[in-house]
Design an enzyme around this catalytic site. Structure first.
Site, PDB file in Angstrom:
ATOM      1  N   ASP A 103      14.477 -19.529  -4.438  1.00  9.17           N
ATOM      2  CA  ASP A 103      13.105 -19.177  -4.032  1.00  9.17           C
ATOM      3  C   ASP A 103      12.769 -19.813  -2.681  1.00  9.17           C
ATOM      4  O   ASP A 103      13.299 -20.869  -2.320  1.00  9.17           O
ATOM      5  CB  ASP A 103      12.079 -19.594  -5.092  1.00  9.17           C
ATOM      6  N   GLU A 168      12.024 -23.679  -7.610  1.00 14.28           N
ATOM      7  CA  GLU A 168      12.017 -25.074  -7.160  1.00 14.28           C
ATOM      8  C   GLU A 168      10.754 -25.357  -6.372  1.00 14.28           C
ATOM      9  O   GLU A 168      10.141 -26.429  -6.513  1.00 14.28           O
ATOM     10  CB  GLU A 168      13.264 -25.367  -6.304  1.00 14.28           C
TER      11      GLU A 168
END
Lengths: 422, 422
Positions: A103, A168
């Site tokens: 991400d 994350e």
């Protein structure tokens, strides 16, 4: 061994174009939270080509919600798969998790970029784009390291568990899901953008939301209201003092060169709804760093105390206290000692590849490393090719040379840590 | 004449319940910008019952756009009718426009209200709700004044032109449309909430939007970015000094009792998009007051100069100047002399009804009065029953007694100004 290192170096350098193309493809998939699947599809394709055992799953909210370390702004993770791929060793060696997140944070104001943030432009030995540094470049370094070992005929004794995780940037739900699914190893390497420094200790951090109250009034008689914007300025000033106080206490030499070891960042402000009304509410959202030796609870309590003391200098806050909410993302701090053999292995290989002494520091930001050390009880090091200065910035980039150096260092570290069988 | 005044008083007091019910009905229609038609339907019903000549139309953007005083955030005014209703006089008297706006500002944070903002609760002689003071109470006072005259058998020589206009809160497109449609009179009364003070002069005001720039960075290394929130604080401080400087220059005795005659209100702030990123842009929206003797252009130029001088104390602003935009609403200032016969008529009737001396002040906010004096060239007074302190506030209310006193004063003023025929 030196011969093998040299073979690996040659292979990595010869495959520079392949590594860059892979990074560009990953950057071109805008994998912000909730939209990770098309970037993961590329990761899966590479893992298949490497012949790894692949596990793909969407983390389940109901499983995660049972864990006290779970934080997320999302209700579910549909269409956001985690990918874990195992390179089975022949047995008898230590295992290693290679963990990277897929991400990326949003690109911010497009106008501040000199190029398309999702193109992957190459210029002066750098690849530009959102996520190049944080941390698709690190992910490419890991995959290229694995391919380099395979291509040069290396077989390892211990298992390598490659993880491409979601979320994350929002607090680690992807890595937590991997830990709860049972993935373990004798150590973890996370190539987050450390600018090739070795971070044995990771700062934690967490998000907060403050609601600062005012009293509405007609803008023409604003003296009859209380501006939540003006009151917010007092709150912001007080947070700046809290940041100074907290950082004066930081004595860890790993933080010696960092201007603000434990920053308090205000990332978002929003208040009022009419230009000619006095705003009665301002919402501030931010993140506060948690030192490797601190706990989440201690830091939350300290901020709570500081905000409650605002009333000592402004009676408005006695009747209208600032609401403090801990929401969304949270990264727990963690760390291992500099003397730990895994740290030493990376340090040795850094010198082998770059001919320079490694720099050890503590991270200025939270990573999924805290989850591995605290929940998974696995020694973790954060070490990667990206440049901290450009993470979350416009014109984010990564140095191709650093990415390839890192791939080499990871390959050599795998041979040391998991032990080369042939 | 005194006998008629007494009859009117009796009629108004006997019909207190009718006046309150009408106000409640108007409050129950949430006539924020774009949603005025259901409240206007009630106004139309009352005007029909009074036998007035009614003109209902949706202001046309293409007509308005041709006028330099037109400002609006809206593209068109579909479903937002203006209502003008004429009570034709028998001839030979002066005419009067009674102007009130039907639009209200949004209710703000619901939690700050002790009651439903759109219910019209009655308590201790007050009606509560958004728009009670600003200015549906004033609108009711006008309609009750007309009904009182009719019910007590009064016929006037001059015409009364009752106007229920849209968009006052966004800069006066409704009143401008009425002026451009050709409505004229020898004077205008606007019962905006002056708390029963007489305002011969009206402050103008206008909306501005500031874009304050920063430089994005990861929140963990926030020292590598520049926070647009921190830079906004410098801008806000500078605007506060500008406000002080501007108000030191105000010498008009009509402003003597007003704490901040020409306020600069910041009504809205928004910036950043991620708690752990340094925000690179903050947008501030507000309104600045324009003194009755000032021009729009002068005030715009002064703010522009002040913002351009930010670079003198912070070099960041040299390369990243604050963007200043004048957008949305604008109310031009206006006024007539205290000695004007229309001012004196209202003053006399205020004393007649309340047995107290009238207070004359200048308005702390813009009204549609500026359009009437500047564009329509019609002497205008703002005088109404609402309380400035609660306009645009939560728990907005109006005193029923004030509303009825105002109805009486308007009725007597109509008999004086337009001249009683019988």
């Amino acid at each position: 061994m030196e011969k093998k290192a040299s073979e690996i170096r040659q292979w990595v350098r010869k495959n520079r174009g392949k590594a860059v193309t892979l990074l560009q493809r990953l950057v071109q998939e805008k994998s912000v939270s909730g939209k990770e699947s098309s970037a993961q599809a590329i990761v899966i394709e590479v893992c298949r080509e490497l012949g790894l055992e692949i596990d793909i799953w969407e983390p389940e909210s109901k499983v995660l919600k049972g864990n006290e370390n779970f934080v997320s702004t999302r209700e579910n993770f549909f269409d956001s798969p985690n990918v874990v791929a195992r390179w089975k060793g022949v047995g008898g060696g230590r295992s290693l998790i290679l963990n990277g997140h897929i991400d990326v944070v949003p690109e911010g104001e497009r106008i501040q970029w000199d190029c398309d943030p999702f193109e992957g432009k190459i210029e002066n030995g750098k690849v530009y784009g959102r996520g190049t540094t944080d941390m698709k470049g690190g992910n490419v370094a890991m995959l290229i390291a694995l391919e380099a070992l395979q291509a040069t005929g290396v077989q390892l004794k211990g298992d390598v568990v490659f993880q491409s995780v979601i979320e994350e940037e929002s607090g680690g739900a992807g890595t937590l899901a991997a830990i709860l699914r049972g993935y373990k190893a004798d150590a973890v390497l996370i190539p987050e953008p450390t600018n090739m420094k070795i971070f044995p200790k990771q700062q934690g951090s967490m998000w907060f939301r403050l609601k600062v109250k005012g009293k509405s009034a007609h803008g023409g008689t604003r003296y009859e209201g209380v501006s939540a914007i003006e009151k917010s300025i007092s709150v912001i000033d007080r947070l700046r003092i809290l940041e100074e106080d907290r950082n004066k206490r930081v004595k860890d030499p790993l933080y010696a060169k960092i201007p603000i070891p434990l920053p308090i960042n205000l990332g978002k402000i929003e208040g009022g709804n009419w230009p000619s009304s006095v705003p009665d509410l301002v919402t501030l959202e931010g993140r506060i760093g948690v030192g490797p030796e601190e706990t989440i609870d201690e830091v939350q309590e300290e901020m709570k105390q500081v905000l409650s003391r605002l009333k000592e200098t402004d009676s408005w806050f006695a009747e209208h206290p600032v609401d403090l909410e801990w929401y969304g993302a949270r990264w727990i701090p963690g760390g291992i000692e500099e003397e730990h053999p895994f740290v030493q292995t990376i340090k040795k290989n850094y010198k082998e590849v770059t001919q320079k002494e490694a720099i050890l520091e503590a991270s200025p930001w939270g990573t999924d490393g805290g989850l591995f050390t605290s929940i998974g009880k696995i020694p973790t090091v954060v070490f990667g090719p990206g440049s901290t200065e450009v993470a979350h910035h416009p014109n984010e980039y990564i140095s191709i040379e650093n990415m390839l150096d890192c791939a080499e260092i990871i390959a050599l570290t795998l041979m040391d840590w998991c032990e080369k069988a042939k």
